[in-house]
Design a protein around this motif. Sequence first.
Motif, PDB file in Angstrom:
ATOM      1  N   ILE A 347       0.839  -1.207   0.000  1.00 26.50           N
ATOM      2  CA  ILE A 347       0.000   0.000   0.000  1.00 26.50           C
ATOM      3  C   ILE A 347       0.870   1.251   0.000  1.00 26.50           C
ATOM      4  CG2 ILE A 347      -1.626   1.316   1.405  1.00 26.50           C
ATOM      5  CD1 ILE A 347      -2.879  -1.313   2.250  1.00 26.50           C
ATOM      6  N   TRP A 348       2.005   1.197   0.704  1.00 27.35           N
ATOM      7  CA  TRP A 348       2.904   2.351   0.771  1.00 27.35           C
ATOM      8  C   TRP A 348       3.658   2.535  -0.541  1.00 27.35           C
ATOM      9  CZ3 TRP A 348       4.266   6.760   2.790  1.00 27.35           C
ATOM     10  CH2 TRP A 348       5.581   7.216   2.680  1.00 27.35           C
ATOM     11  N   LEU A 349       4.225   1.466  -1.085  1.00 27.96           N
ATOM     12  CA  LEU A 349       5.041   1.586  -2.287  1.00 27.96           C
ATOM     13  C   LEU A 349       4.209   1.892  -3.530  1.00 27.96           C
ATOM     14  CD1 LEU A 349       7.710  -1.259  -1.873  1.00 27.96           C
ATOM     15  CD2 LEU A 349       7.974   1.191  -1.490  1.00 27.96           C
ATOM     16  N   ARG A 350       2.905   1.629  -3.471  1.00 27.17           N
ATOM     17  CA  ARG A 350       2.052   1.939  -4.627  1.00 27.17           C
ATOM     18  C   ARG A 350       1.419   3.325  -4.558  1.00 27.17           C
ATOM     19  NH1 ARG A 350      -2.212  -0.694  -4.672  1.00 27.17           N
ATOM     20  NH2 ARG A 350      -2.056  -1.989  -2.800  1.00 27.17           N
ATOM     21  N   LEU A 351       1.801   4.114  -3.558  1.00 30.02           N
ATOM     22  CA  LEU A 351       1.265   5.463  -3.449  1.00 30.02           C
ATOM     23  C   LEU A 351       1.593   6.336  -4.668  1.00 30.02           C
ATOM     24  CD1 LEU A 351       1.575   6.610   0.276  1.00 30.02           C
ATOM     25  CD2 LEU A 351      -0.503   6.338  -1.090  1.00 30.02           C
ATOM     26  N   PRO A 352       2.808   6.254  -5.249  1.00 30.83           N
ATOM     27  CA  PRO A 352       3.062   7.061  -6.455  1.00 30.83           C
ATOM     28  C   PRO A 352       2.067   6.790  -7.578  1.00 30.83           C
ATOM     29  CG  PRO A 352       5.138   6.246  -5.565  1.00 30.83           C
ATOM     30  CD  PRO A 352       4.048   5.587  -4.780  1.00 30.83           C
ATOM     31  N   ALA A 353       1.658   5.526  -7.738  1.00 29.18           N
ATOM     32  CA  ALA A 353       0.681   5.210  -8.782  1.00 29.18           C
ATOM     33  C   ALA A 353      -0.669   5.852  -8.475  1.00 29.18           C
ATOM     34  CB  ALA A 353       0.532   3.698  -8.926  1.00 29.18           C
ATOM     35  N   LEU A 354      -1.074   5.813  -7.209  1.00 26.33           N
ATOM     36  CA  LEU A 354      -2.340   6.448  -6.832  1.00 26.33           C
ATOM     37  C   LEU A 354      -2.286   7.954  -7.055  1.00 26.33           C
ATOM     38  CD1 LEU A 354      -5.141   6.468  -5.521  1.00 26.33           C
ATOM     39  CD2 LEU A 354      -4.008   6.586  -3.283  1.00 26.33           C
ATOM     40  N   LEU A 355      -1.203   8.578  -6.637  1.00 27.60           N
ATOM     41  CA  LEU A 355      -1.067  10.024  -6.830  1.00 27.60           C
ATOM     42  C   LEU A 355      -1.043  10.380  -8.319  1.00 27.60           C
ATOM     43  CD1 LEU A 355       1.562  10.868  -4.063  1.00 27.60           C
ATOM     44  CD2 LEU A 355      -0.902  11.280  -4.008  1.00 27.60           C
ATOM     45  N   ALA A 356      -0.387   9.528  -9.124  1.00 26.01           N
ATOM     46  CA  ALA A 356      -0.366   9.769 -10.566  1.00 26.01           C
ATOM     47  C   ALA A 356      -1.778   9.723 -11.140  1.00 26.01           C
ATOM     48  CB  ALA A 356       0.533   8.748 -11.261  1.00 26.01           C
ATOM     49  N   GLY A 357      -2.587   8.771 -10.701  1.00 26.81           N
ATOM     50  CA  GLY A 357      -3.961   8.689 -11.174  1.00 26.81           C
ATOM     51  C   GLY A 357      -4.785   9.905 -10.791  1.00 26.81           C
TER      52      GLY A 357
END
Length: 549
Positions: A347-357
């Motif tokens: 969940i932490w390491l995938r935060l950049p993908a969420l922010l990009a979306g």
Amino acid sequence: MRQVGGNGGHQLDSINVSDVVESKKLKGSAQEPPQVAPGWLKKLAISSGLLGLLMFVLLPFLPVNQVQSSLSWPQNGELSSVNAPLISYAPQSMDASIPVSALDSLNDNQSLVMGTLPLDSTDATNRGLFVRTIDGNLDVIVRGEVLLDLSPTEVNRLPDDAILEISSTEETTSAEITGTAFSGETEGDERPQVTGVYTELVDDPSTASALASAGLKVDIEINSRFTSSPSLLKYAAIFIGLASVLVSLWTLHRMDILDGRKAHRFLPANWYKLKPLDGVVVAILVFWHFLGANTSDDGFIMNMARVSQNADYMANYYRWFGVPESPFGAPYYDLLALMAYISTSSIWLRLPALLAGLIMWFVITREVMPRFGSLVNGRRVAHWSAAMVFLAFWLPYNNGTRPEPIIAMGALLAWVSFERAIATSRLLPAAIGVIIVTISLASGPTGLMAVAALLVSLSALIRILYRRLPLIGAPRGASKSKVFGASMAMLAPFLASGTAILIAVFGDQTLSTVMESISVRSAKGPSLTWYHEYVRYQTVMEQTVDGSF
């Protein structure tokens, strides 16, 4: 085209439509009379831009501080086995000295004096190096090839202080017993796979002390050439280059406002006001971040980020023997490596993908949709259609740690930046767009999408540069030297902006290490030339496991 009549004749006078539109913009939004750039501004723009370019181009050739790692055995006066799996599988070199008297320190039914793999590992004999004694004999085997094979009678005739010397390099691997004629060697690179040093010698203090006095030792030089950090000289070039880029961008901004118009807003008006559709999209993205499917590559990317804490670089040890991901992957993988210091939670390491979306959605609704005009932007069905299409592609493909979400965001931001530069006749947004393009391309080969936005905008950007020549001190009819100086004042900041990405690629690596990583990936594969790109899509469309989805 405009038709002009005069004296019964006809004359055709061509007019560039974009120039007319631009002139209307300039006339309608003029705040002050246009000014000519002072000489110091042009000199500062040229010098800062070229200085930044020079610093960044020098980065691949500047030295780094390399960490040379090695493994020695026995450790702490003990003869216990040591686990040390090498990412590169084989060591840079290996030297071992084993007293023949060590054969007497084995328990009954024990045979392994020293090995680089556990005896019960898969295909161990054909991969590692072993010194064994069976029924009183002595043999040395490296990757299935016998270097020495002494019978019990020959072993008994050896001097009491005889030492077995083993050396393994990329040129040859040899074994000999000093003071005797017993020796053997291989031709070529036969370095063994190393996952540690293993033994069945009796591990007690007296035996360890006696064998250490007799000369028992194993020294393994580990291939750690990619583990490095910037030298002071490279740090100086990085900081000077960054400062130069900032100064050159500031000079570009000063040249942009010479036409007397006020600077445009960076963000559109009322961008922060949320609508019900924004809530729906944000809620779905956040929900999918926690409960949606990830990508199949998340596992190995997470472990690469975890390993980077000790390796000091993003090492792809799953496929390419631990070589760096450079030149692609930076700076996104470097960001993951920093985040891994805090936690390796998905969940932490995938935060950049969420922010990009989230960023992409707000850019689409605040920047892209209004460009289609009120007939489109004013219709709710257009916004809901955009939301559904965006989510339909984003949810299945971009909820992971791969760099594609960052590249997609970069491509959109680059397109918007160039579009803003063309619409406002400003060069600063285009320079920022160039920085975004290079970051997108460095994050992965698919960043070419962002490069495409730059290519299709080039002609319009060149026209802006041409129209601005009089404001930079090169009016029509000026000498070639003045035109060249004015052009360089506007181009130099772009040169520095376009090469700043070399900080991420060569910040702690050199040209030789990056070229080595490229050669390893090409030799190991899979590696396709650019004109074989269709093979990837051909595989997806076949009725196989790869194409079943």
